[in-house]
Structures are given as C-alpha cells and as structure tokens.
Design a protein around this motif. Sequence first.
Motif, PDB file in Angstrom:
ATOM      1  N   CYS A   1       1.827   4.122   6.793  1.00  0.00           N
ATOM      2  CA  CYS A   1       0.731   3.391   6.131  1.00  0.00           C
ATOM      3  C   CYS A   1      -0.573   3.707   6.865  1.00  0.00           C
TER       4      CYS A   1
ATOM      5  N   CYS B   1       2.065  -4.545   4.918  1.00  0.00           N
ATOM      6  CA  CYS B   1       0.799  -5.005   4.315  1.00  0.00           C
ATOM      7  C   CYS B   1       1.043  -5.832   3.046  1.00  0.00           C
TER       8      CYS B   1
ATOM      9  N   PHE C   1      -1.481  -2.496  -3.363  1.00  0.00           N
ATOM     10  CA  PHE C   1      -1.675  -2.274  -1.923  1.00  0.00           C
ATOM     11  C   PHE C   1      -3.040  -2.821  -1.505  1.00  0.00           C
TER      12      PHE C   1
ATOM     13  N   CYS D   1      -1.545   0.173   8.679  1.00  0.00           N
ATOM     14  CA  CYS D   1      -0.765  -0.484   9.735  1.00  0.00           C
ATOM     15  C   CYS D   1       0.267   0.422  10.394  1.00  0.00           C
TER      16      CYS D   1
ATOM     17  N   CYS E   1       3.626  -0.836   0.943  1.00  0.00           N
ATOM     18  CA  CYS E   1       3.816  -0.966   2.385  1.00  0.00           C
ATOM     19  C   CYS E   1       4.470  -2.321   2.639  1.00  0.00           C
TER      20      CYS E   1
HETATM   21 ZN   LIG Z   1       0.674  -1.203   5.918  1.00  0.00          ZN
END
Ligand SMILES: [Zn+2]
Length: 291
Positions: A240, A265, A173, A243, A262
């Motif tokens: 998230c 992302c 991530f 975002c 995510c």
């Molecule tokens: Zn995200």
Amino acid sequence: MPEGDTVHKIANALRPPLEAAPLASLWLRDRGDLASFTGAVVEEISALGKHLLIALGPRHVLHVHLGMHGKWFRNRPGEANARADRSAVLRIETEADRFTCARAPVAELLRRADLAAHPVLARLGPDLLAPGFDASRAVVRARRCDARSIADLLLDQRAACGIGNVYKSEVLFAEGIDPWTPPARIDAARLAAVYARARTLMQGNLGGWRRTTVRPVRSGDAWPLGLPRLFVYGRAGEACLRCGARIASRLQGDAARTTYWCPRCQPAGSPASIDVSASSTASPRPHRGAR
Ligand SMILES: [Zn+2]
C-alpha cells in the motif's frame, strides 16, 4: 478499461470533427449500410456514464457502450485499418474522416422518441461528470438499489452512472471504506462524500494523460519511475502506498468483478460510524435487474 472519464474523453474528441459535419456514410454491423443517413448531420455528441450518444438529425441517435474491450479508431476515408475493420460494429464517415467503433457490445440506432423507454438508458442515475452533478440525488437513488455491498452499489449505474471497476476500488480506498460494508450501514452524508470523491477522481482524468488517482498530473509531466498510477487497482500483493500493508484482491458481487483494497487502510466493517437510520429510511420499492 472504459469508464465514465474515458467516454467523456471520447465524446470530447469526436465533437470537433463530427458535430455539424454531414455524413458521407453510416454502417452498422447488424443493419449494413444505412443509405438514408447520407447527408444527415451529427447534431450533438454526449456521454452519459459509460454510454455514448450521437444524435443524428432531428429524430435519431446512435447509442454505443464499449463494454470491457470496445475501442474507437480514426482514419481517413478509404484508408485500411485491419485492427479496426476486423471487429467493427459501427462506421461513420464524413468527407474528411472515417470513425470505426470496434468490439463494442452495444452499437444501436435508436429513435430519439424511444429513449425515455429504453431499458438501460432510461434507468441511469445522474452522470458523475455532468455539470451540476448532485450527490444527494445519487444517494436517494442508491437507497432504492438492492446492492449487498458498497462496492456493488458503486457499480450500479441506476444510482449514479460512470463508475466502473477501477474507480470502484480507488474511490473506496480514498474514502477508507471496506468494500464489503453493506450500503445501509453508511449514512447519507458519508455516501454523498463517496460519490463526490468519485466525481473528483474522474474529473482529474479528463485530460490526455493515462488514468491516475495517485496525484494530479499536468500534460507533459514525466511520470516518476516506479510510482504506480493507481493506489490499489491491479496491485494485489504489492505494498500500500499509504501504509505499506499488502494490497488484497477478491472476486465480488453477482458479476464476480475483482475488488482491490488495503486491509489496513480499509479495515473490515469500516467506516466505523454506523447509521442505523439509513436502512429504515430506505425506499419501500427496491429496483432490481441488470446493471
Ligand atoms: Zn494501506
């Protein structure tokens, strides 16, 4: 879940009371009482990825891997601890303390001379938390692994050791990488950055606090109410933090470990820059086998 940071913290906690202290007794579930070690001195305690090594005298070493559920307990000699005693696999007693390791899948006594031929220990890559960790060495070893995805590669302790399922998801991530991207599509510089990021995230959790990747915390800080400690791990269906998209989760790899990510992302196929030379420079001798 014990990952490299946890095992380093355990080693740090065991050192002051155990190093240089003569043993009053040593017990292993599969060996019983080992009377010949009474009076033996713990010479060194070290962490190597998710493995803990306790050197006993000049010739022996205890090897412990906590797996998913293993734990250490500290009590006074003779003091009852039902939780520890019920599933104990290893017990080390000094004049002042009794340390019990429970539910660990691996707790074995080895001769130091045999370490170089150990089927697991001898094949470990560099420890992500070791002083002087060299990410480029991990990248060279990673190119010899047969992992199908970058997520599986991060769990492969033969490339670099210490990353478990939590850091696997958190590192990818942080780097904006789709967990299903084949390792050969990630160039060497980016892969080195992934290992460097894993090291930084793990180093940030060597204090006494609960593991977090969300922000650095100092001991004694109150955690803000409602703020998750991890960006994606264990947060399937939640928003998230970066975002707002819903965090996804799915079983991945031969070991069917859950991956969290995510989708916005870390879009499918990310990172976008593809280095085709990475696969052509891979070593001709892939190593296979258990992780
Ligand atoms: Zn995200």
